[in-house]
Design a protein around this motif. Structure first.
Motif, PDB file in Angstrom:
ATOM      1  N   HIS A 246     183.030  91.871  41.599  1.00 49.93           N
ATOM      2  CA  HIS A 246     181.790  91.703  41.009  1.00 49.93           C
ATOM      3  C   HIS A 246     182.501  91.227  39.272  1.00 49.93           C
ATOM      4  CE1 HIS A 246     178.773  93.240  38.012  1.00 49.93           C
ATOM      5  NE2 HIS A 246     177.953  92.060  38.853  1.00 49.93           N
ATOM      6  N   THR A 253     173.890  88.595  35.385  1.00 53.06           N
ATOM      7  CA  THR A 253     174.162  89.711  35.710  1.00 53.06           C
ATOM      8  C   THR A 253     175.521  89.362  36.281  1.00 53.06           C
ATOM      9  OG1 THR A 253     173.496  88.946  38.357  1.00 53.06           O
ATOM     10  CG2 THR A 253     172.252  90.365  37.308  1.00 53.06           C
TER      11      THR A 253
ATOM     12  N   PRO B  37     167.820  93.327  35.456  1.00 56.08           N
ATOM     13  CA  PRO B  37     168.114  94.032  36.989  1.00 56.08           C
ATOM     14  C   PRO B  37     169.272  95.058  36.887  1.00 56.08           C
ATOM     15  CG  PRO B  37     168.120  91.409  36.222  1.00 56.08           C
ATOM     16  CD  PRO B  37     167.355  92.623  35.104  1.00 56.08           C
ATOM     17  N   TYR B  38     170.137  95.221  35.754  1.00 56.57           N
ATOM     18  CA  TYR B  38     171.091  96.425  35.854  1.00 56.57           C
ATOM     19  C   TYR B  38     169.924  97.485  35.779  1.00 56.57           C
ATOM     20  CZ  TYR B  38     174.403  93.764  34.706  1.00 56.57           C
ATOM     21  OH  TYR B  38     175.362  92.413  34.820  1.00 56.57           O
ATOM     22  N   LYS B 119     173.254  98.448  32.082  1.00 56.20           N
ATOM     23  CA  LYS B 119     174.262  98.308  31.485  1.00 56.20           C
ATOM     24  C   LYS B 119     174.196  98.241  29.917  1.00 56.20           C
ATOM     25  CE  LYS B 119     176.604  94.124  32.554  1.00 56.20           C
ATOM     26  NZ  LYS B 119     178.236  93.570  32.298  1.00 56.20           N
ATOM     27  N   GLU B 144     178.856 101.293  31.931  1.00 60.01           N
ATOM     28  CA  GLU B 144     179.551 100.398  33.370  1.00 60.01           C
ATOM     29  C   GLU B 144     179.366 100.535  34.387  1.00 60.01           C
ATOM     30  OE1 GLU B 144     180.714  96.665  31.976  1.00 60.01           O
ATOM     31  OE2 GLU B 144     180.543  96.607  29.936  1.00 60.01           O
ATOM     32  N   LYS B 181     176.739  96.502  37.933  1.00 59.62           N
ATOM     33  CA  LYS B 181     176.362  96.428  40.022  1.00 59.62           C
ATOM     34  C   LYS B 181     177.665  97.024  40.354  1.00 59.62           C
ATOM     35  CE  LYS B 181     175.532  92.805  43.636  1.00 59.62           C
ATOM     36  NZ  LYS B 181     176.112  91.121  43.079  1.00 59.62           N
ATOM     37  N   GLU B 185     173.344  97.033  47.157  1.00 58.15           N
ATOM     38  CA  GLU B 185     172.006  96.619  46.866  1.00 58.15           C
ATOM     39  C   GLU B 185     171.329  97.485  46.286  1.00 58.15           C
ATOM     40  OE1 GLU B 185     171.862  93.528  45.759  1.00 58.15           O
ATOM     41  OE2 GLU B 185     173.704  93.214  45.525  1.00 58.15           O
TER      42      GLU B 185
END
Ligand SMILES: Cc1cc2nc3c(=O)[nH]c(=O)nc-3n(C[C@H](O)[C@H](O)[C@H](O)COP(=O)(O)OP(=O)(O)OC[C@H]3O[C@@H](n4cnc5c(N)ncnc54)[C@H](O)[C@@H]3O)c2cc1C
Ligand SMILES: Nc1ncnc2c1ncn2[C@@H]1O[C@H](COP(=O)(O)O)[C@@H](O)[C@H]1O
Lengths: 324, 252
Positions: A246, A253, B37-38, B119, B144, B181, B185
């Motif tokens: 990642h 993202t 999303p984060y 983050k 992070e 991330k 998931e």
């Protein structure tokens, strides 16, 4: 006379990081427009050697701090001490892994506004204006601080680093023991075998997408990157498939990159991918589908099979470099 | 252990952005909203801690307009125990100092052991609120983190430090960690979760924001990039591409 523009620089063993030199030049340019002086702050072993390069990039004076830069909380507190003493109009840092952390820590300590990841800084009638992308680069805002000082981090590669003849004076700053933000302990550093070029700071990025069909084919992306001295990036499809980590993902993202040259190989150009690379200076796309959306953005496109084009491109780059 | 997860609702990542008539904010008339999303990853991290230690309470906290209730219900359906909604229709325009001040007050009242943030929020793209909160609360902070485990009154966070290195940090509680991330998931809501969420409490209250510290004077769309140029087809085009990159763009 307005307060100075203070630049917080990052260095290792006396060498200032390139994004920090860009921040220094950005600060000096802003100071010239704002009619004020410049000051740089640099910390850690080698800080005195780093001071010279900051001087030639526009710092009228450089304050060195004897603080452990691995301890970001302590580093931020030492810099906040200088800010409280000198009362600059603006504090500028590079938006790197270090600056992303130091910036908000300074803002927290000083209770001051911070404009993150700026792509332009301007002086307008006594006010300092920072321009920064929002909504993953789909819009830009101009912001101005309402207090005495504005902190700004500047995006790597968005400002050029320029030398300027005048060298600054160097003075050692005082560091009081840190008192806040403490308690986190670094237990272990797991270094990767090879030292990689940091994606967000690289001048050239070569990214691969799902069209490469498997992780085993990223060798050709790495070969091209190494010929160009570039960092390797990837689309999310590739990261989700587990082909690449990642840390290499470019996009909404993943990471935002803004290199001089971005080469997208077998990447379709989905909106979330474009969000992470659309401010690159030049974009090259290699894709076998002439209708791929990436071509709408690419300065130069080659419609073709990556498996044929990329190795040929690598050879051509190596030949070019050999000529000098 | 009590965990507060700060969640923000943001325009969906494929939204088309239009500027409002005031020239300084987003035209929200045709925006679809999602959980940033984060923040989904932050919630997933909290839920995994709860999976491992069932006496964990997960509280989601959102500063947002009244219709952000929808996103909070989603968090409850995923497994959060309850929600705190600081209602403020101007929330998306607040700067990070204002936002962190309002969130910090609500967090202090909860006195959690752990606070998780994303983050970076996918609208502001600034990545500030987590660290600002840590200073307001006096908590140690690591940013992070890709992985987080909690045990024996402390948390251990793994983060990527750039240039391919990773760092392992240990923080005494209470602590604040921002999440990026990682391996896991975010989960999907089950039907049972969605039913259960209807009965879980959302504690809503109005807040009024203090004066801004960062003022937006202009919001604009970026200049369109020049339409691209196809250099050629297949490997034969490589020579011309290299020439352009060297002579026209001067980047290699
Ligand atoms: C909330 C959200 C966040 C997201 N964040 C990100 C993000 O941060 N980054 C990101 O990248 N995506 C992100 N995405 C995913 C994005 O929408 C796309 O799915 C993704 O970018 C597609 O990756 P790709 O271009 O590699 O794959 P595809 O879209 O499958 O494209 C593959 C391309 O390869 C080409 N191709 C195939 N074979 C060859 C060949 N032999 N030679 C040359 N070309 C070939 C095809 O023509 C095609 O254009 C996100 C999506 C969502 C919903
Ligand atoms: N209005 C908000 N409500 C709740 N959490 C927020 C809000 N704004 C920011 N946060 C949290 O802070 C993180 C970083 O936001 P930002 O600093 O705006 O990029 C987000 O991922 C959230 O976890």
């Amino acid at each position: 006379m307005a307060g100075e523009i203070l630049v917080v620089a990052d260095q290792t063993d006396g060498t200032v990081k390139r994004p920090s030199l860009e921040a220094m030049t950005a600060g000096a340019t802003l100071a010239a427009a704002h009619g004020c002086g410049t000051l740089a702050v640099v910390a850690g072993p080698g800080a005195a050697d780093a001071a010279a390069a900051l001087g030639t990039h526009g710092a009228a004076a450089v304050v060195t701090l004897d603080v452990d830069t691995a301890d970001r909380a302590a580093w931020a507190e030492a810099v906040a001490g200088v800010v409280s003493e000198r009362k600059p109009a603006a504090v500028i840092l590079a938006h790197t892994a270090v600056g992303k952390e130091l910036g908000p820590r300074l803002a927290g300590l000083l209770e001051a506004p911070l404009a993150s990841d700026c792509i332009a800084l301007e002086a307008e009638g006594g006010a300092l204006i920072a321009r920064r992308p929002v909504f993953a680069g789909k819009a830009l805002v101009s912001v101005t601080g309402t207090g005495e000082v504005l902190i700004a981090t500047v995006r790597p590669n968005a400002f050029a680093a320029k030398e300027n003849a005048a060298a600054g004076t160097v003075e050692a700053g005082t560091v009081a023991p840190a008192t806040r933000g403490l308690g986190a302990v670094l237990k272990e550093i797991l270094a990767s075998a090879e030292k990689k070029i940091e994606l967000t700071e690289a001048g050239i990025v070569v990214s691969g997408g799902r069209g490469l069909k498997g992780p085993e084919h990223f060798g050709m992306i790495e070969d091209l990157a190494s010929a160009l001295g570039a960092a390797v990036g990837a689309s999310r499809a590739v990261v989700d498939a587990g082909w690449r980590p990642h840390s290499e993902q470019v996009g909404q993202t993943g990471k935002t990159v803004s290199p001089q040259l971005y080469i997208a190989v077998a990447i379709s150009g989905a909106i979330q991918h474009l969000a992470g690379m659309r401010t690159s200076k030049y974009i090259v796309a290699i894709n076998k589908d002439a209708e791929a959306p990436i071509f709408k953005l690419a300065d130069y496109g080659i419609v073709g099979d990556a498996f044929e084009v990329v190795p040929r491109l690598t050879e051509a780059v190596i030949a070019l470099k050999a000529q000098g | 252990m009590k965990i507060v997860v700060c969640v923000k609702r943001v325009p969906s990542t494929d939204s088309r952005i239009k500027i409002a008539a005031d020239g300084t904010s987003l035209d929200t008339s045709s925006i679809e909203w999602i959980l940033s999303p984060y923040d989904e990853f932050a919630l997933e991290t909290a839920l995994r801690i709860k999976d491992a230690a069932t006496d964990t309470e997960v509280v989601v906290l959102c500063l947002g307009p009244s219709d952000a209730t929808k996103e909070l219900r989603t968090c409850l359906a995923l497994g959060a125990d309850r929600a705190i909604h600081l209602e403020d229709d101007g929330a998306s325009r607040h700067d990070a100092q204002v936002t962190s001040g309002l969130l910090a007050e609500a967090i202090a009242a909860e006195a959690p052991e752990l606070v998780l943030c994303g983050k970076l929020a996918a609208d502001s793209d600034q990545g500030q609120v987590g660290l600002l909160l840590s200073y307001r609360l006096g908590f140690p902070c690591v940013t992070e983190a890709r992985e987080l485990t909690a045990a024996d009154g402390k948390v251990t966070a793994k983060r990527a430090a750039g240039g391919g290195t990773s760092e392992i940090w240990e923080l005494p509680l209470p602590a604040l960690v921002t999440i990026t991330k990682g391996e896991h998931e975010p989960r999907y809501a089950s039907l049972k979760g969605i039913m259960a969420a209807k009965k879980k409490p959302i504690d809503a209250s109005d807040v009024s924001a203090p004066a801004e510290t960062l003022r937006v004077t202009l919001m604009e769309l970026p200049a369109e990039r020049q339409a691209g140029r196809i250099v050629g087809e297949g490997a034969e085009a490589v020579g011309e591409l290299v020439r352009l990159l060297r002579e026209e763009a001067k980047v290699i």
